[in-house]
Design a protein around this motif. Structure first.
Motif, PDB file in Angstrom:
ATOM      1  N   LEU A 231      55.441  31.437  54.668  1.00  0.00           N
ATOM      2  CA  LEU A 231      55.381  32.530  55.622  1.00  0.00           C
ATOM      3  C   LEU A 231      53.990  32.606  56.268  1.00  0.00           C
ATOM      4  O   LEU A 231      53.070  31.890  55.893  1.00  0.00           O
ATOM      5  N   SER A 232      53.850  33.497  57.232  1.00  0.00           N
ATOM      6  CA  SER A 232      52.551  33.744  57.833  1.00  0.00           C
ATOM      7  C   SER A 232      51.612  34.353  56.790  1.00  0.00           C
ATOM      8  O   SER A 232      52.036  35.096  55.908  1.00  0.00           O
ATOM      9  N   SER A 233      50.313  34.047  56.916  1.00  0.00           N
ATOM     10  CA  SER A 233      49.364  34.461  55.896  1.00  0.00           C
ATOM     11  C   SER A 233      48.920  35.909  56.075  1.00  0.00           C
ATOM     12  O   SER A 233      49.007  36.480  57.159  1.00  0.00           O
ATOM     13  N   VAL A 234      48.436  36.484  54.993  1.00  0.00           N
ATOM     14  CA  VAL A 234      47.916  37.850  54.948  1.00  0.00           C
ATOM     15  C   VAL A 234      46.426  37.765  54.669  1.00  0.00           C
ATOM     16  O   VAL A 234      46.003  37.095  53.726  1.00  0.00           O
ATOM     17  N   SER A 235      45.600  38.432  55.480  1.00  0.00           N
ATOM     18  CA  SER A 235      44.146  38.378  55.334  1.00  0.00           C
ATOM     19  C   SER A 235      43.595  39.749  54.953  1.00  0.00           C
ATOM     20  O   SER A 235      44.135  40.782  55.361  1.00  0.00           O
ATOM     21  N   PHE A 236      42.491  39.733  54.224  1.00  0.00           N
ATOM     22  CA  PHE A 236      41.813  40.954  53.789  1.00  0.00           C
ATOM     23  C   PHE A 236      40.346  40.882  54.188  1.00  0.00           C
ATOM     24  O   PHE A 236      39.781  39.805  54.385  1.00  0.00           O
ATOM     25  N   ALA A 237      39.707  42.038  54.243  1.00  0.00           N
ATOM     26  CA  ALA A 237      38.289  42.110  54.580  1.00  0.00           C
ATOM     27  C   ALA A 237      37.440  41.582  53.435  1.00  0.00           C
ATOM     28  O   ALA A 237      37.822  41.644  52.259  1.00  0.00           O
ATOM     29  N   GLU A 238      36.268  41.043  53.790  1.00  0.00           N
ATOM     30  CA  GLU A 238      35.303  40.649  52.768  1.00  0.00           C
ATOM     31  C   GLU A 238      34.847  41.881  51.986  1.00  0.00           C
ATOM     32  O   GLU A 238      34.857  43.005  52.501  1.00  0.00           O
ATOM     33  N   ALA A 239      34.414  41.648  50.759  1.00  0.00           N
ATOM     34  CA  ALA A 239      33.974  42.765  49.917  1.00  0.00           C
ATOM     35  C   ALA A 239      32.812  43.517  50.548  1.00  0.00           C
ATOM     36  O   ALA A 239      32.740  44.750  50.495  1.00  0.00           O
ATOM     37  N   ALA A 240      31.884  42.762  51.180  1.00  0.00           N
ATOM     38  CA  ALA A 240      30.732  43.429  51.791  1.00  0.00           C
ATOM     39  C   ALA A 240      31.175  44.335  52.930  1.00  0.00           C
ATOM     40  O   ALA A 240      30.664  45.458  53.095  1.00  0.00           O
ATOM     41  N   ASP A 241      32.140  43.864  53.727  1.00  0.00           N
ATOM     42  CA  ASP A 241      32.642  44.687  54.820  1.00  0.00           C
ATOM     43  C   ASP A 241      33.360  45.922  54.293  1.00  0.00           C
ATOM     44  O   ASP A 241      33.235  47.022  54.851  1.00  0.00           O
TER      45      ASP A 241
ATOM     46  N   THR B 171      53.904  44.339  48.176  1.00  0.00           N
ATOM     47  CA  THR B 171      52.680  45.125  48.301  1.00  0.00           C
ATOM     48  C   THR B 171      51.563  44.421  47.543  1.00  0.00           C
ATOM     49  O   THR B 171      51.703  44.120  46.358  1.00  0.00           O
ATOM     50  N   ILE B 172      50.463  44.148  48.243  1.00  0.00           N
ATOM     51  CA  ILE B 172      49.326  43.418  47.675  1.00  0.00           C
ATOM     52  C   ILE B 172      48.105  44.325  47.701  1.00  0.00           C
ATOM     53  O   ILE B 172      47.728  44.836  48.770  1.00  0.00           O
ATOM     54  N   THR B 173      47.483  44.508  46.555  1.00  0.00           N
ATOM     55  CA  THR B 173      46.275  45.318  46.462  1.00  0.00           C
ATOM     56  C   THR B 173      45.149  44.485  45.866  1.00  0.00           C
ATOM     57  O   THR B 173      45.310  43.907  44.782  1.00  0.00           O
ATOM     58  N   LEU B 174      44.029  44.414  46.595  1.00  0.00           N
ATOM     59  CA  LEU B 174      42.824  43.759  46.094  1.00  0.00           C
ATOM     60  C   LEU B 174      41.806  44.816  45.708  1.00  0.00           C
ATOM     61  O   LEU B 174      41.541  45.740  46.489  1.00  0.00           O
ATOM     62  N   THR B 175      41.239  44.692  44.523  1.00  0.00           N
ATOM     63  CA  THR B 175      40.173  45.571  44.077  1.00  0.00           C
ATOM     64  C   THR B 175      38.873  44.788  44.067  1.00  0.00           C
ATOM     65  O   THR B 175      38.804  43.696  43.478  1.00  0.00           O
ATOM     66  N   TYR B 176      37.850  45.327  44.716  1.00  0.00           N
ATOM     67  CA  TYR B 176      36.571  44.644  44.851  1.00  0.00           C
ATOM     68  C   TYR B 176      35.627  45.056  43.724  1.00  0.00           C
ATOM     69  O   TYR B 176      35.712  46.163  43.187  1.00  0.00           O
ATOM     70  N   GLY B 177      34.727  44.155  43.377  1.00  0.00           N
ATOM     71  CA  GLY B 177      33.754  44.462  42.338  1.00  0.00           C
ATOM     72  C   GLY B 177      33.389  43.225  41.549  1.00  0.00           C
ATOM     73  O   GLY B 177      33.877  42.112  41.815  1.00  0.00           O
ATOM     74  N   PRO B 178      32.551  43.376  40.545  1.00  0.00           N
ATOM     75  CA  PRO B 178      32.141  42.227  39.722  1.00  0.00           C
ATOM     76  C   PRO B 178      33.306  41.717  38.875  1.00  0.00           C
ATOM     77  O   PRO B 178      34.176  42.478  38.452  1.00  0.00           O
TER      78      PRO B 178
END
Length: 507
Positions: free
Chosen positions: A24-34, A160-167
């Motif tokens: 399928l078409s890809s899903v993109s997310f923002a960089e952690a810094a952004d 549903t895709i959830t990304l959590t940012y952090g170390p």
């Protein structure tokens, strides 16, 4: 803060892999810094679409993972419309591959739950059972959707895709169970080699399964989760001197299931192929290179995708009896007996039979049935050697014990899985000793069929003898049966136990 971004996915236009697959078409997310600039600690996106009837076996949803992600969490739903009787409804499996890719047999596999779970997560120190903990590295990950069956009106889904940012959390080194338990030297050891925990579609924990195995009188078990090796590191704490735990996988393809029995810890065996793809031989060899055995499971089961279509040329053994005895087990037993006849005719290697519980949840009994193996000790190597050689029998419980052998002149004898070397007309005595089977019927079976029957005593302990020659019987094996549920002449009752054969003659 969580940002929701819902959209309709568009299907890609190319097909990849051995079994048909769609990307399928890809899903993109923002960089952690952004994301940090806006005070965001987690970002969520939702992908919706509809899979039509005739969809490929696997549909890959690419997810572009940026740097700085600590955890990925995925959930999914799909519609299950009512369909007319005899029509397939919707069933959708799910799993995931990391940035190393989706190539068959590659290193990208990070977990599979089939249809057993509606959500999962992966992070450095932990993952949902069935998934592999470890770093969520930057790159293109792929959520794998498996449209098992699709209703005529299609299969609408939402991921549903959830990304959590952090170390990133540190990933602990897995600890595996020992390959040796305290045995009795060369002896008969009881095992159940097909079991499911909550690491696939079972409901029991490894600790609960181990407790049930001990209560059932078992000496060894095999971890065999559907399409994942994620449970391998979960068994060390419940193993012990009294219980040997082997590691494996139930490789669950669309054309049948095969138990990879007793493989090296951490071995993953791919399942994304059909019989027509001509890939099974490669993965059967991979199982053996990892020290395991190739055991087709429930070959005549009636569930969708369960019927075995790869042939038995690569099998080290075959699971003839799966769970409580049913008509498909009777068909498997008859098919296996036909394979014995073919091996006699061709002079090729014969395939030993096994039995396992395939227990998933209460009230499924662990150890019903169980394979009883003559092994040099209670070790992984010795148990697998005994199964491979056919030095085994199958019993419905630890209450049933068998001794079966053939005797010739001058002190010659051979036990289960062995050959009694006698001339064609030399007299041979076959002896079956049974305990724990009150009032059951014992049957001596040869390449000509059932040639001798006897009713065991009411107290359940008895000896049956029969005389033959190698000219009359190329092999002999024993069955112990319950009374027939429906008393029709010639219709046998359910099995209580059966043995692998003893071969007769000098060939």
């Amino acid at each position: 803060m969580c940002n929701d971004d819902s959209f309709i996915s568009r299907r890609g236009l190319f097909v990849t892999g051995a079994a048909a697959a769609l990307t399928l078409s890809s899903v993109s997310f923002a960089e952690a810094a952004d994301a940090a600039d806006t005070g965001t600690t987690a970002t969520t996106k939702v992908v919706r679409g509809t899979l039509p009837p005739g969809s490929p076996d696997f549909v890959y949803l690419p997810v572009e993972i940026p740097r700085g992600v600590a955890e990925i969490r995925v959930s999914y739903t799909y519609e299950k419309p009512q369909v007319p009787a005899g029509t397939q409804g919707n069933a959708l499996d799910i799993g995931i591959f990391d940035e190393r890719g989706t190539a068959l047999g590659g290193e990208g596999f990070r977990g599979w739950s089939g249809g057993a779970r509606g959500e999962f997560f992966i992070r450095g120190d932990e993952a949902t059972p069935g998934y592999i903990a470890g770093p969520v590295r930057a790159g293109t990950w792929h959520i794998a959707l498996g449209p098992y069956t699709v209703a005529p009106e299609g299969l609408p889904y939402a991921v549903t895709i959830t990304l959590t940012y952090g170390p990133r959390a540190a990933t602990p080194k897995p600890v595996y169970p020992p390959e040796r338990a305290k045995g009795r030297g060369r002896a008969w050891y009881r095992g159940d080699c097909h079991l499911h925990s909550w690491y696939s579609d079972g409901r029991r924990t490894p600790a609960e399964i181990a407790a049930l195995a001990r209560a059932a009188g078992l000496d060894f078990i095999n971890s065999s989760e559907h399409n994942t090796h994620a449970a391998h590191g979960a068994w060390a704490d419940v193993a012990g001197d009294d219980l040997l735990i082997l590691l494996g996988e139930e490789v669950t393809t669309r054309n049948g299931h095969v138990v990879a029995l007793g493989t090296d810890p951490g071995t993953f065996v791919d399942w994304r192929y059909r019989a027509r793809d001509n890939r099974f031989g490669h993965y059967a060899r991979e199982i053996r290179r990892a020290g395991g055995l190739v055991v087709p499971a429930h070959p005549h089961a009636t569930c969708i995708g369960c019927n075995w279509k790869f042939g038995f040329g690569e099998a080290d053994a075959v699971e003839v009896w799966n769970g409580p005895y049913t008509p498909d087990d009777e068909v498997s037993l008859a098919d296996w007996d036909s394979m014995l006849v073919a091996s006699v005719r061709s002079g090729r290697r014969w395939t030993p039979a096994m039995g396992s519980s395939d227990a998933h949840r209460d009230p499924d009994p662990v150890g019903t049935p169980q394979t009883v193996v003559l092994a040099d000790d209670l070790t992984r190597e010795a148990v697998l050697d005994g199964i491979r050689a056919g030095r085994s029998y199958v019993a419905e419980s630890s209450a049933v014990s068998l001794s079966f052998a053939a005797y010739g002149g001058r002190g010659r004898h051979a036990g289960i899985g062995e050959r009694l070397r006698v001339d064609a007309d030399d007299p041979v005595t076959v002896r079956l000793e049974v305990t724990g089977a009150p009032g059951r019927t014992a049957r001596i079976v040869t390449d000509q069929g059932v040639l001798h029957t006897a009713t065991l005593p009411a107290e359940g302990t008895g000896t049956v003898e029969w005389r033959t020659t190698a000219a009359y019987a190329a092999y002999v094996r024993a069955e112990v049966r319950h009374p027939a549920v429906v008393p029709i002449p010639g219709l046998p009752g359910p099995l209580a136990a059966f043995t692998n054969p003893v071969f007769l003659g000098n060939d």
